[in-house]
Design a protein around this motif. Structure first.
Motif, short mmCIF file in Angstrom:
data_model
loop_
_atom_site.label_atom_id
_atom_site.label_comp_id
_atom_site.label_asym_id
_atom_site.label_seq_id
_atom_site.Cartn_x
_atom_site.Cartn_y
_atom_site.Cartn_z
N ALA A 62 108.93 28.70 83.89
CA ALA A 62 110.31 28.24 83.85
C ALA A 62 110.96 28.21 85.23
N CYS A 63 110.84 29.31 85.98
CA CYS A 63 111.50 29.37 87.29
C CYS A 63 110.53 29.16 88.45
N ALA A 64 109.24 29.34 88.22
CA ALA A 64 108.19 29.18 89.24
C ALA A 64 108.39 30.07 90.46
N SER A 65 109.26 31.07 90.35
CA SER A 65 109.46 31.97 91.49
C SER A 65 109.15 33.42 91.14
N ALA A 66 108.76 33.67 89.91
CA ALA A 66 108.40 35.02 89.49
C ALA A 66 106.87 35.10 89.39
N TRP A 67 106.28 35.92 90.23
CA TRP A 67 104.83 36.07 90.30
C TRP A 67 104.44 37.46 89.80
N PHE A 68 103.29 37.53 89.10
CA PHE A 68 102.84 38.79 88.51
C PHE A 68 101.33 38.93 88.60
N HIS A 69 100.87 40.16 88.66
CA HIS A 69 99.45 40.43 88.42
C HIS A 69 99.25 40.37 86.91
N ARG A 70 98.11 39.91 86.47
CA ARG A 70 97.80 39.85 85.03
C ARG A 70 97.97 41.23 84.39
N ARG A 71 97.43 42.26 85.02
CA ARG A 71 97.50 43.60 84.43
C ARG A 71 98.94 44.10 84.34
N CYS A 72 99.79 43.71 85.29
CA CYS A 72 101.19 44.15 85.28
C CYS A 72 101.97 43.46 84.16
N ILE A 73 101.81 42.14 84.02
CA ILE A 73 102.57 41.43 82.99
C ILE A 73 102.03 41.77 81.61
N GLN A 74 100.73 42.10 81.51
CA GLN A 74 100.18 42.53 80.23
C GLN A 74 100.81 43.87 79.82
N GLY A 75 100.94 44.78 80.75
CA GLY A 75 101.58 46.06 80.46
C GLY A 75 103.03 45.87 80.04
N GLN A 76 103.72 44.96 80.72
CA GLN A 76 105.12 44.66 80.38
C GLN A 76 105.20 44.10 78.96
N ALA A 77 104.29 43.21 78.60
CA ALA A 77 104.28 42.61 77.27
C ALA A 77 104.04 43.66 76.19
N LEU A 78 103.12 44.58 76.44
CA LEU A 78 102.83 45.62 75.45
C LEU A 78 104.01 46.56 75.26
N ARG A 79 104.74 46.84 76.33
CA ARG A 79 105.91 47.72 76.23
C ARG A 79 107.12 47.03 75.62
N ASP A 90 93.99 36.33 87.95
CA ASP A 90 94.67 37.62 88.18
C ASP A 90 96.12 37.49 88.60
N THR A 91 96.58 36.30 88.93
CA THR A 91 97.96 36.08 89.38
C THR A 91 98.61 35.00 88.52
N LEU A 92 99.68 35.35 87.83
CA LEU A 92 100.37 34.44 86.94
C LEU A 92 101.78 34.18 87.46
N VAL A 93 102.33 33.02 87.13
CA VAL A 93 103.65 32.61 87.59
C VAL A 93 104.48 32.21 86.37
N CYS A 94 105.76 32.52 86.40
CA CYS A 94 106.66 32.09 85.32
C CYS A 94 106.75 30.56 85.36
#
Length: 133
Positions: free
Chosen positions: A85-102, A79-83
């Motif tokens: 490349a920078c390792a400092s950007a953290w996201f909820h799976r559902r949030c980054i999925q919504g961002q990807a779809l948009r 449920d928690t993903l990290v970038c």
């Protein structure tokens, strides 16, 4: 095939983990934490064999999701993903999925470091669907 999650017939998604016999319905798998990769061979993995992040990321105090600004888990997990490349950007799976779809493939990137290639490759691997449109 019988779904290993709901036990009803008609399951058509098979885990690609080595020698894993699990078969499930796509919606059941999504609810249980299975990962389907939307590229290449379109592989799917059960909750035991799904890909995990190998990012060396350390949180300072309590880290917030860059998208919804709510707390994330203390370490990368389903449920928690990290970038990567920078390792400092953290996201909820559902949030980054919504961002990807948009955003779709042309505009989808890490909101913090703006990396595209490494970020998209990792998100694809972790089962984030990024449309082409």
């Amino acid at each position: 095939q019988r779904c290993c999650i709901c036990r009803l017939w008609g399951a058509s998604v098979t885990c690609r983990g080595r020698r894993c016999p699990r078969t499930f319905h796509f919606p059941c798998g999504s609810e249980r934490g299975c990962v389907s990769q939307f590229f290449g061979e379109f592989k799917s993995f059960c909750w035991k064999h799904r890909p995990v992040q190998c990012v060396q990321a350390v949180q300072q105090d309590q880290t917030l999701c860059l998208i919804c600004q709510e707390a994330v888990a203390g370490q990368p997990c389903y449920d928690t993903l990290v970038c990567p490349a920078c390792a400092s950007a953290w996201f909820h799976r559902r949030c980054i999925q919504g961002q990807a779809l948009r955003s779709a493939r042309h505009h989808f990137r890490c909101p913090r470091c703006q990396d595209v290639a490494t970020f998209q490759e990792e998100m694809f691997r972790l089962g984030i669907k990024i449309p082409d449109r």
